[in-house]
Enzyme design. Structure first.
Site, PDB file in Angstrom:
ATOM      1  N   ASN A  21      42.812  39.138  40.653  1.00 13.20           N
ATOM      2  CA  ASN A  21      43.194  39.612  41.993  1.00 13.20           C
ATOM      3  C   ASN A  21      42.590  40.972  42.314  1.00 13.20           C
ATOM      4  O   ASN A  21      43.279  41.858  42.814  1.00 13.20           O
ATOM      5  CB  ASN A  21      44.722  39.722  42.094  1.00 13.20           C
ATOM      6  N   ASP A  47      52.340  33.885  28.081  1.00 14.86           N
ATOM      7  CA  ASP A  47      52.654  35.001  28.971  1.00 14.86           C
ATOM      8  C   ASP A  47      53.473  36.022  28.182  1.00 14.86           C
ATOM      9  O   ASP A  47      53.383  36.081  26.953  1.00 14.86           O
ATOM     10  CB  ASP A  47      53.412  34.484  30.202  1.00 14.86           C
ATOM     11  N   HIS A  67      57.314  38.048  34.520  1.00 15.29           N
ATOM     12  CA  HIS A  67      56.101  37.298  34.887  1.00 15.29           C
ATOM     13  C   HIS A  67      56.076  35.885  34.309  1.00 15.29           C
ATOM     14  O   HIS A  67      55.827  34.895  35.021  1.00 15.29           O
ATOM     15  CB  HIS A  67      54.866  38.078  34.425  1.00 15.29           C
ATOM     16  N   SER A 102      48.322  34.565  39.840  1.00 12.91           N
ATOM     17  CA  SER A 102      49.332  34.268  38.810  1.00 12.91           C
ATOM     18  C   SER A 102      50.298  33.189  39.269  1.00 12.91           C
ATOM     19  O   SER A 102      50.847  32.440  38.456  1.00 12.91           O
ATOM     20  CB  SER A 102      50.116  35.533  38.445  1.00 12.91           C
TER      21      SER A 102
END
Length: 575
Positions: free
Chosen positions: A158, A22, A60, A228
Site C-alpha cells: 500500500n 500474521d 491484524h 491486507s
C-alpha cells in the site's frame, strides 16, 4: 465479489484449511472460535498462534481471519467468505513486525504436517526478500497438499508504487491488489508486473480483538482497509473453489480463480501478456476483480465427469465428493433428459433436443454442502428456417450483392448444439480461412452471375444436419468500389473514406478526389485480423475520417457498407 450467489454452490467445507500467517489470531473470539484449528507460534512463544498483543495493529491477523471464515448464522458479527471452512492461525510476528525466519518456520510447519490448503500473507516488503522464505514457499507449492500444491496469497502492498511487494512478486504466489467501492484501484494499492487479481479492500467489516484492545471497543472493526483486507477476500474465494473440488492442482485452482474475474470498466485488458497465462490482463488490476460466483460455478462444472453432448444415454459422476456425503442428481428439464437421482445415469426423452443443466447435490452431516452443476446439450442441433448465413455486417440481406474477387468474413446465426460446420461453395469461390468453422473467410468468384452458398450445421448425434443457403449476386468487378475512395493507404494518422462522382478506385496512396456524390449514406468500420472492431462511423456529407494515430503498426481491415454491398479493404498502418 458476488459471494452470496456463490453460497448457493457452497459456503465452504470444514476439510478446507486456510492458514493466516500474521501476528496471531484471537483464539477466544466468539465469531472465530468454532472455525479455528490448532495453530502454531513460529516466534517461539508457544501460544498456539494466539494474538497476544494489545495494540491496535495486533488485531491484524484477527481482522484477516474474520474475512475468510468468521462463523455464519450465529446471531453475531459477520460471516466469512468461506464461513464453513477452517482457519489455522500461524503467528510469525507481533504488532507491525513480521520475522522472515518465523515466516519460513511457519510455512515449513504447515507443509511438513499437511496442515493447510491455502495460505494468506497480508504482509510484504519492497526492495527486500528472504531466500529461506522463498525456498519454503517453493517447497509448499510443489509438495504441499499431498503433492497438489498449497495455494498462497499475498498483498501487493500500500505505498502507491508500481512495484509488487515480496513475497507476492513470486511467480507461485497470487498477488492481490485492492479495490474501493466503485470498483476502482485504491490509489495506494501497488500494481504492475506480477499483479494477479484485485478484490475489495476498502472499509471491510470484520472481526477485531475483543474489548478495549484492537481498533475498536466492540469486538468488530467496520473499516479494515488496504491490500491486507483484499488478500483474505481472495483467499476466501479460493477456499470455496477447493471446497467444491479439493483434487484441483495449484495451477488448476489458480486458473479457475484468475480466468473467472470481472473485467472492470475503465481499464483496458490485453491478451497474451508475458507471465500471465490465464486470460487478458491489466497493469493496474491484473486479471480483474475476483468473482466468487463465477469461480464457484466453474469449479463445480469441472468436478462433474461426463460428456457435454448426449445423443441417447450417458452416465455422470463426481470427480470428488465430500467424505461421508450423500449425492442426489437432478435434471433441469426432465422432458428432454431423465437422470437417475442415485446413479447419475441419463436417458434422452422422446427424441427431444435442447440445453439442459444437470445438478448433483452433495451434503454431509457436518454441514459440508456442495451443489455441482454442468451445462450440456442433448440431441441434435436446434436450428430453424430463420437461421441465416451472411457476410459480416449484412445479416438478413438475401440475395446479397458482392463484388467480384473480393474476400468476406461469413457468419451463421448461433445454432444450439452445433459443433461442426460444413460449407459448400459455388463455382469460382474459395476459402481464405476457417473452412470448417462458423466464421470462414471466403473469396468470391471473378465471374459475374448469381450463385448459391450452402452451410450445414451438425454434431456427433445421428440425423443432426441442418442446411441453409444464401443467394449471392456478383457484379461486373466491383462497381461500388469504383465509387468509394480510401486514402492514404498506408497511413499513420488519419484514414479517409469518401464517396465520389468519379470512377476512382480504392487508392493505395494519397489521391485527389473529385466532388462528393449525393449517393446514399454509407457506414464503415476498421477491424483487426480476427474481426475485433477498433473504430466505426457513418458518413457525413459523403465522408468518414478515422483517427488511427493511437493504433499500433500492422495490417487491418476496412469494411464499408453502401447500398447493400460490402466492400472489404486491407489497410496498412505504418508508424
Amino acid at each position: 465479489m458476488n459471494v452470496p450467489a456463490a453460497w448457493a454452490v457452497t459456503a465452504g467445507c470444514n476439510t478446507v484449511r486456510v492458514a493466516i500467517l500474521d501476528n496471531g489470531v484471537e483464539l477466544s473470539h466468539p465469531d472465530l472460535a468454532g472455525n479455528l484449528l490448532p495453530g502454531f507460534d513460529a516466534t517461539g512463544g508457544g501460544n498456539n498462534g494466539n494474538a497476544t498483543g494489545t495494540g491496535a495493529f495486533d488485531a491484524h491477523g484477527t481482522n484477516c481471519a474474520g474475512i475468510v471464515a468468521a462463523t455464519a448464522n450465529n446471531g453475531m458479527g459477520v460471516a466469512g467468505v468461506a464461513h464453513n471452512s477452517r482457519i489455522v492461525p500461524v503467528k510469525v510476528g507481533s504488532g507491525q513486525t513480521l520475522d522472515f525466519q518465523a515466516m519460513a518456520a511457519g510455512i515449513d510447519w504447515l507443509t511438513v504436517n499437511n496442515f493447510a490448503d491455502i495460505v494468506n500473507i497480508s504482509a510484504g516488503t519492497i526492495g527486500a526478500s528472504n531466500q529461506l522464505v522463498t525456498d519454503e514457499i517453493n517447497r509448499a507449492t510443489s509438495i504441499g497438499r499431498n503433492g497438489l500444491g498449497i495455494v498462497f496469497f499475498a498483498i501487493t502492498q500500500n505505498n502507491s508504487s508500481g512495484t509488487v511487494a515480496y513475497p507476492a512478486i513470486l511467480q507461485n504466489v497470487i498477488a492481490v491488489g485492492s479495490l474501493d467501492q466503485s470498483n476502482t484501484r485504491v490509489s495506494t494499492s501497488n500494481y504492475g508486473t506480477g499483479l494477479d487479481v484485485v478484490a475489495p479492500g476498502s472499509c471491510i467489516y470484520t472481526t477485531d480483538l475483543q474489548g478495549s484492545a484492537g481498533q475498536t471497543s466492540n469486538d468488530y472493526w467496520t473499516c479494515f482497509s488496504g491490500t491486507s483486507a483484499a488478500s483474505p477476500n481472495a483467499a476466501g474465494v479460493m477456499a470455496l473453489i477447493l471446497s467444491i473440488n479439493p483434487n484441483l492442482t495449484l495451477a488448476q485452482a489458480r486458473q479457475i480463480l484468475e480466468s473467472n474475474t470481472d473485467k472492470l470498466s475503465g481499464y483496458t485488458f490485453t491478451a497474451n501478456v508475458s507471465g500471465q497465462p490465464n486470460g487478458t490482463w491489466n497493469n493496474e488490476v491484473g486479471y480483474g476483480k475476483v468473482n466468487a460466483n463465477k469461480a464457484a460455478l466453474a469449479a463445480s462444472a469441472s468436478a462433474i465427469i461426463g460428456p457435454s453432448l448426449v445423443c441417447d444415454i450417458a452416465n455422470y459422476s463426481l470427480q470428488f465428493r465430500p467424505v461421508g456425503s450423500s449425492v442426489s442428481w437432478s435434471s433441469s428439464d426432465p422432458s428432454i433428459l431423465f437422470i437417475n437421482q442415485n446413479t447419475g445415469d441419463v436417458t434422452r426423452q422422446n427424441g427431444n433436443s435442447g440445453s439442459v443443466t444437470i445438478t448433483a447435490n452433495a451434503s454431509t452431516p457436518s454441514g459440508c454442502n456442495v451443489v455441482y452443476k454442468k451445462s450440456i446439450f442433448v440431441g441434435v442441433p436446434i436450428a430453424s428456417n430463420s437461421t441465416l448465413i451472411y457476410p459480416n455486417g449484412m445479416r438478413g440481406i438475401d440475395p446479397v450483392s458482392l463484388c467480384a474477387s473480393c474476400t468476406y468474413n461469413f457468419l451463421v446465426d448461433f445454432v444450439a448444439g452445433a459443433n461442426s460446420y460444413s460449407w459448400v461453395l459455388p463455382p469460382g469461390f474459395s476459402f481464405v480461412s476457417g473452412c470448417s468453422t462458423s466464421t470462414p473467410g471466403i473469396r468470391t468468384s471473378a465471374v459475374s452471375g448469381t450463385y448459391t452458398l450452402y452451410c450445414s450445421q451438425s454434431n456427433a448425434c445421428p440425423g443432426s444436419v441442418w442446411t441453409h443457403n444464401l443467394t449471392i449476386n456478383i457484379g461486373g468487378g466491383g462497381e461500388q468500389q469504383q465509387m468509394i475512395s480510401v486514402y492514404p493507404n498506408p497511413t499513420s494518422t488519419d484514414l479517409t473514406i469518401e464517396a465520389t462522382y468519379s470512377d476512382l478506385t480504392i487508392s493505395d496512396n494519397s489521391a485527389t478526389v473529385s466532388s462528393v456524390s449525393n449517393s446514399p449514406t454509407f457506414s464503415a468500420k476498421l477491424t483487426e485480423q480476427f474481426n475485433s472492431e477498433l473504430q466505426n462511423g457513418i458518413s457525413v456529407n459523403g465522408k468518414i475520417v478515422f483517427d488511427v494515430h493511437t493504433i499500433q503498426k500492422g495490417i487491418y481491415y476496412l469494411h464499408v457498407i453502401r447500398e447493400n454491398e460490402l466492400i472489404v479493404k486491407q489497410i496498412l498502418i505504418d508508424k
